[in-house]
Scaffold this motif. Structure first.
Motif, mmCIF file in Angstrom:
data_model
loop_
_atom_site.group_PDB
_atom_site.id
_atom_site.type_symbol
_atom_site.label_atom_id
_atom_site.label_comp_id
_atom_site.label_asym_id
_atom_site.label_seq_id
_atom_site.Cartn_x
_atom_site.Cartn_y
_atom_site.Cartn_z
ATOM 1 N N ALA A 160 0.826 -1.213 0.000
ATOM 2 C CA ALA A 160 0.000 0.000 0.000
ATOM 3 C C ALA A 160 0.862 1.266 0.000
ATOM 4 C CB ALA A 160 -0.937 -0.006 1.205
ATOM 5 N N GLU A 161 1.934 1.272 0.800
ATOM 6 C CA GLU A 161 2.837 2.435 0.836
ATOM 7 C C GLU A 161 3.518 2.638 -0.510
ATOM 8 O OE1 GLU A 161 4.312 2.409 5.494
ATOM 9 O OE2 GLU A 161 5.315 1.113 4.054
ATOM 10 N N ALA A 162 3.951 1.537 -1.127
ATOM 11 C CA ALA A 162 4.640 1.633 -2.416
ATOM 12 C C ALA A 162 3.711 2.153 -3.501
ATOM 13 C CB ALA A 162 5.208 0.275 -2.811
ATOM 14 N N ARG A 163 2.488 1.663 -3.517
ATOM 15 C CA ARG A 163 1.526 2.126 -4.534
ATOM 16 C C ARG A 163 1.190 3.608 -4.351
ATOM 17 N NH1 ARG A 163 -0.352 -1.603 -7.920
ATOM 18 N NH2 ARG A 163 0.045 -3.777 -7.408
ATOM 19 N N ALA A 164 1.040 4.041 -3.093
ATOM 20 C CA ALA A 164 0.760 5.457 -2.832
ATOM 21 C C ALA A 164 1.948 6.322 -3.244
ATOM 22 C CB ALA A 164 0.431 5.663 -1.356
ATOM 23 N N ALA A 165 3.147 5.862 -2.923
ATOM 24 C CA ALA A 165 4.345 6.616 -3.292
ATOM 25 C C ALA A 165 4.522 6.647 -4.804
ATOM 26 C CB ALA A 165 5.572 6.011 -2.619
ATOM 27 N N GLN A 166 4.240 5.519 -5.458
ATOM 28 C CA GLN A 166 4.374 5.465 -6.913
ATOM 29 C C GLN A 166 3.389 6.422 -7.583
ATOM 30 O OE1 GLN A 166 2.993 2.022 -9.225
ATOM 31 N NE2 GLN A 166 5.064 1.962 -10.124
ATOM 32 N N ALA A 167 2.195 6.548 -7.029
ATOM 33 C CA ALA A 167 1.216 7.480 -7.588
ATOM 34 C C ALA A 167 1.722 8.915 -7.492
ATOM 35 C CB ALA A 167 -0.114 7.340 -6.853
ATOM 36 N N ALA A 168 2.523 9.188 -6.458
ATOM 37 C CA ALA A 168 3.047 10.544 -6.263
ATOM 38 C C ALA A 168 4.310 10.820 -7.071
ATOM 39 C CB ALA A 168 3.325 10.784 -4.779
ATOM 40 N N ASP A 169 5.216 9.815 -7.141
ATOM 41 C CA ASP A 169 6.511 10.085 -7.779
ATOM 42 C C ASP A 169 6.772 9.308 -9.073
ATOM 43 O OD1 ASP A 169 7.256 7.481 -6.973
ATOM 44 O OD2 ASP A 169 8.346 8.206 -5.226
ATOM 45 N N GLY A 170 5.942 8.316 -9.395
ATOM 46 C CA GLY A 170 6.091 7.578 -10.649
ATOM 47 C C GLY A 170 7.221 6.569 -10.679
ATOM 48 N N PRO A 218 9.183 3.047 -10.177
ATOM 49 C CA PRO A 218 8.756 1.634 -10.213
ATOM 50 C C PRO A 218 8.813 0.965 -8.839
ATOM 51 C CG PRO A 218 10.317 2.092 -11.962
ATOM 52 C CD PRO A 218 10.322 3.285 -11.061
ATOM 53 N N ILE A 219 7.980 -0.054 -8.683
ATOM 54 C CA ILE A 219 7.970 -0.885 -7.483
ATOM 55 C C ILE A 219 8.654 -2.197 -7.840
ATOM 56 C CG2 ILE A 219 6.527 -2.108 -5.814
ATOM 57 C CD1 ILE A 219 4.295 -0.070 -6.490
ATOM 58 N N ILE A 220 9.586 -2.629 -6.995
ATOM 59 C CA ILE A 220 10.251 -3.915 -7.194
ATOM 60 C C ILE A 220 9.829 -4.836 -6.058
ATOM 61 C CG2 ILE A 220 12.441 -5.152 -7.366
ATOM 62 C CD1 ILE A 220 13.692 -2.558 -8.426
ATOM 63 N N TYR A 221 9.119 -5.908 -6.410
ATOM 64 C CA TYR A 221 8.723 -6.920 -5.437
ATOM 65 C C TYR A 221 9.836 -7.954 -5.359
ATOM 66 C CZ TYR A 221 4.084 -4.864 -5.760
ATOM 67 O OH TYR A 221 3.023 -3.993 -5.729
ATOM 68 N N TRP A 222 10.232 -8.321 -4.155
ATOM 69 C CA TRP A 222 11.349 -9.240 -3.954
ATOM 70 C C TRP A 222 11.061 -10.106 -2.732
ATOM 71 C CZ3 TRP A 222 14.854 -9.263 0.256
ATOM 72 C CH2 TRP A 222 14.584 -8.282 1.231
ATOM 73 N N ARG A 223 11.943 -11.059 -2.484
ATOM 74 C CA ARG A 223 11.904 -11.855 -1.261
ATOM 75 C C ARG A 223 13.327 -12.248 -0.885
ATOM 76 N NH1 ARG A 223 13.206 -16.933 -2.255
ATOM 77 N NH2 ARG A 223 12.721 -17.835 -4.269
ATOM 78 N N TYR A 267 14.032 3.121 -6.260
ATOM 79 C CA TYR A 267 12.867 2.283 -6.481
ATOM 80 C C TYR A 267 12.183 1.993 -5.156
ATOM 81 C CZ TYR A 267 15.477 1.695 -10.780
ATOM 82 O OH TYR A 267 16.169 1.946 -11.926
ATOM 83 N N HIS A 268 10.933 1.590 -5.225
ATOM 84 C CA HIS A 268 10.204 1.174 -4.025
ATOM 85 C C HIS A 268 10.337 -0.340 -3.928
ATOM 86 C CE1 HIS A 268 8.487 5.176 -3.848
ATOM 87 N NE2 HIS A 268 8.104 5.044 -5.106
ATOM 88 N N TRP A 269 10.963 -0.846 -2.866
ATOM 89 C CA TRP A 269 11.203 -2.268 -2.681
ATOM 90 C C TRP A 269 10.158 -2.824 -1.725
ATOM 91 C CZ3 TRP A 269 15.173 -5.009 -5.086
ATOM 92 C CH2 TRP A 269 16.062 -4.237 -5.830
ATOM 93 N N VAL A 270 9.504 -3.912 -2.123
ATOM 94 C CA VAL A 270 8.455 -4.521 -1.315
ATOM 95 C C VAL A 270 8.772 -6.006 -1.155
ATOM 96 C CG1 VAL A 270 5.988 -4.963 -1.093
ATOM 97 C CG2 VAL A 270 6.767 -2.853 -2.190
ATOM 98 N N VAL A 285 9.514 -13.616 -8.375
ATOM 99 C CA VAL A 285 10.203 -12.360 -8.095
ATOM 100 C C VAL A 285 11.594 -12.414 -8.713
ATOM 101 C CG1 VAL A 285 8.966 -11.718 -5.995
ATOM 102 C CG2 VAL A 285 10.891 -13.280 -5.827
ATOM 103 N N PRO A 286 12.178 -11.299 -9.048
ATOM 104 C CA PRO A 286 11.613 -9.970 -8.887
ATOM 105 C C PRO A 286 10.519 -9.695 -9.918
ATOM 106 C CG PRO A 286 13.738 -9.810 -9.954
ATOM 107 C CD PRO A 286 13.536 -11.251 -9.596
ATOM 108 N N THR A 287 9.505 -9.019 -9.459
ATOM 109 C CA THR A 287 8.456 -8.503 -10.327
ATOM 110 C C THR A 287 8.477 -6.996 -10.187
ATOM 111 O OG1 THR A 287 7.070 -10.478 -10.210
ATOM 112 C CG2 THR A 287 5.965 -8.407 -10.716
ATOM 113 N N VAL A 288 8.473 -6.310 -11.308
ATOM 114 C CA VAL A 288 8.565 -4.854 -11.305
ATOM 115 C C VAL A 288 7.270 -4.284 -11.869
ATOM 116 C CG1 VAL A 288 9.832 -2.862 -12.194
ATOM 117 C CG2 VAL A 288 11.062 -4.955 -11.578
ATOM 118 N N VAL A 289 6.704 -3.349 -11.138
ATOM 119 C CA VAL A 289 5.488 -2.680 -11.577
ATOM 120 C C VAL A 289 5.814 -1.206 -11.775
ATOM 121 C CG1 VAL A 289 3.115 -2.064 -11.000
ATOM 122 C CG2 VAL A 289 3.993 -4.325 -10.398
ATOM 123 N N ALA A 290 5.768 -0.806 -13.036
ATOM 124 C CA ALA A 290 5.963 0.598 -13.394
ATOM 125 C C ALA A 290 4.587 1.170 -13.725
ATOM 126 C CB ALA A 290 6.897 0.696 -14.596
#
Length: 139
Positions: free
Chosen positions: A55-65, A67-72, A92-95, A117-122
């Motif tokens: 949720a934090e990454a999506r909100a931040a991405q909406a503000a700054d554009g 990408p979100i990188i999902y990892w484990r 990048y926003h790391w989740v 993973v990694p899955t990247v959502v731009a």
């Protein structure tokens, strides 16, 4: 604890394997222990930039554009991505999908039901296990 499992396994293997090797060769045992300890550090959660929730990454991405990188933790492809991005990794926003069930669900939604993973959502596009070069060119 699940996030630290790969690092703990590497450390235990290093200690046990190194102890066995020390009986025959001090140098081999020491090098094996050192290599396992190094990989344990590289695969540990702190080796990655601070993770945020989905949720934090999506909100931040909406503000700054950015990408979100999902990892484990323990994922060699995630480690490759992190080390390839080097100093740019903080852009990048790391989740961590193991610490956020919503993040795991987001990855499954774009990766055909898998937690790849990694899955990247731009903004406007998703990439499953992309090359570091592609990710670097997204931002």
């Amino acid at each position: 604890m699940r996030r630290w499992r790969p690092s703990v396994v590497l450390l235990v293997a290093g200690i046990l394997g190194g102890a066995l090797l020390l009986r025959n060769s001090t140098l081999a045992g020491t090098l094996f222990m050192a290599a396992c300890a190094l990989f344990a550090v590289l695969f540990s959660p702190p080796a990655f930039p601070r993770s945020v929730t989905d949720a934090e990454a999506r909100a931040a991405q909406a503000a700054d554009g950015r990408p979100i990188i999902y990892w484990r933790p323990g994922c060699p492809y995630c480690l490759r991505m992190r080390t390839s991005l080097a100093r740019q990794a903080g852009r990048y926003h790391w989740v961590d999908i193991w610490s956020d069930p919503e993040a795991a669900a987001s990855v499954r939604a774009v990766a055909d039901g898998n937690e790849t993973v990694p899955t990247v959502v731009a903004p406007g596009k998703s990439y499953v296990n992309p090359s570091p070069e592609l990710v670097r060119n997204l931002h």
